[in-house]
Design an enzyme around this catalytic site. Structure first.
Site, short mmCIF file in Angstrom:
data_model
loop_
_atom_site.label_atom_id
_atom_site.label_comp_id
_atom_site.label_asym_id
_atom_site.label_seq_id
_atom_site.Cartn_x
_atom_site.Cartn_y
_atom_site.Cartn_z
N GLY A 45 0.84 -1.20 0.00
CA GLY A 45 0.00 0.00 0.00
C GLY A 45 0.87 1.24 0.00
CD GLN A 50 3.23 5.89 2.68
OE1 GLN A 50 2.27 5.34 2.14
NE2 GLN A 50 4.18 5.21 3.31
CB CYS A 98 4.71 2.52 7.65
SG CYS A 98 4.26 3.95 6.65
CG LEU A 99 6.52 1.01 1.78
CD1 LEU A 99 6.06 1.24 0.34
CD2 LEU A 99 7.62 -0.04 1.82
CG HIS A 140 -1.01 1.36 7.31
ND1 HIS A 140 -0.14 1.07 8.35
CD2 HIS A 140 -0.30 2.09 6.42
CE1 HIS A 140 1.04 1.62 8.08
NE2 HIS A 140 0.98 2.23 6.91
CD GLU A 141 -1.34 2.43 2.62
OE1 GLU A 141 -0.89 3.59 2.43
OE2 GLU A 141 -0.62 1.51 3.03
CG HIS A 144 -0.04 6.95 5.21
ND1 HIS A 144 1.04 7.45 5.88
CD2 HIS A 144 0.19 5.62 5.07
CE1 HIS A 144 1.90 6.46 6.12
NE2 HIS A 144 1.41 5.34 5.65
#
Ligand code: NI
Length: 187
Positions: A45, A50, A98-99, A140-141, A144
């Protein structure tokens, strides 16, 4: 095109993102770039903040998990202007990563089911219910685009334990195989 992924500490990750319309410049290309960037980083994701954009857009592709469980097959989606309408069911704790926060994985408690309204990449409206891991990824996304991160939801003790790692991340001292953008450069 591979975009740099903004790391923890970047103000872009803390903005509440805003809606977009069909005329958003180069939207198709941006979506394509976000998928490409996510695949390169081996993520499932990725949200627009991000990559430094304060717009309500995130992408998810659970295909990599289909090898272990066929229910994830073909779950590749674009969420634009999303609003979670309700969260219901049991509180479930599961490890997340998380990236934008590489090398940190922590248990996060979330409700098991969500109802979400959004438009897809063709601006077709959807009102859908998701549960379990599908809901987890979306939650989660979604965080963001609300300027939130999963580490906001962990205990004070856990936060204390990862504090030095986070401080290093702000300084760009992070081991990462994909392209990132830290607040400061390595000394
Ligand atoms: Ni994330």
């Amino acid at each position: 095109m591979i975009l740099p992924i903004y790391l923890y500490g970047q103000p872009a990750l803390r903005k509440v993102a805003h809606d977009i319309n069909k005329d958003y410049p180069n939207l198709k290309e941006l979506i394509q770039n976000m998928f490409e960037t996510m695949y390169k980083a081996e993520g499932i994701g990725l949200a627009a903040p991000q990559v430094g954009l304060d717009i309500r857009l995130f992408v998810i592709d659970l295909e990599p998990l289909a090898e272990d469980d066929p229910k994830y097959q073909g779950f590749k989606k674009v969420f634009i202007n999303a609003r979670i309408l309700e969260e219901t069911g049991e509180e479930v704790s599961l490890q997340e990563g998380c990236l934008s926060i590489p090398g940190i994985n922590e248990n996060v408690t979330r409700k098991e089911t969500i109802r979400i309204k959004y438009v897809d990449e063709n601006f077709v409206e959807h009102d859908e219910v998701y549960s379990d891991f599908f809901a987890r990824c979306i939650q989660h996304e979604y965080d963001h685009i609300e300027g939130k991160l999963f580490i906001d939801k962990i205990s004070g003790i856990r936060k204390q334990l990862i504090k030095s790692k986070l401080n290093n991340m702000i300084k760009g001292r992070v081991n990462c195989f994909y392209k990132v953008k830290a607040v400061q450069n390595k000394p």
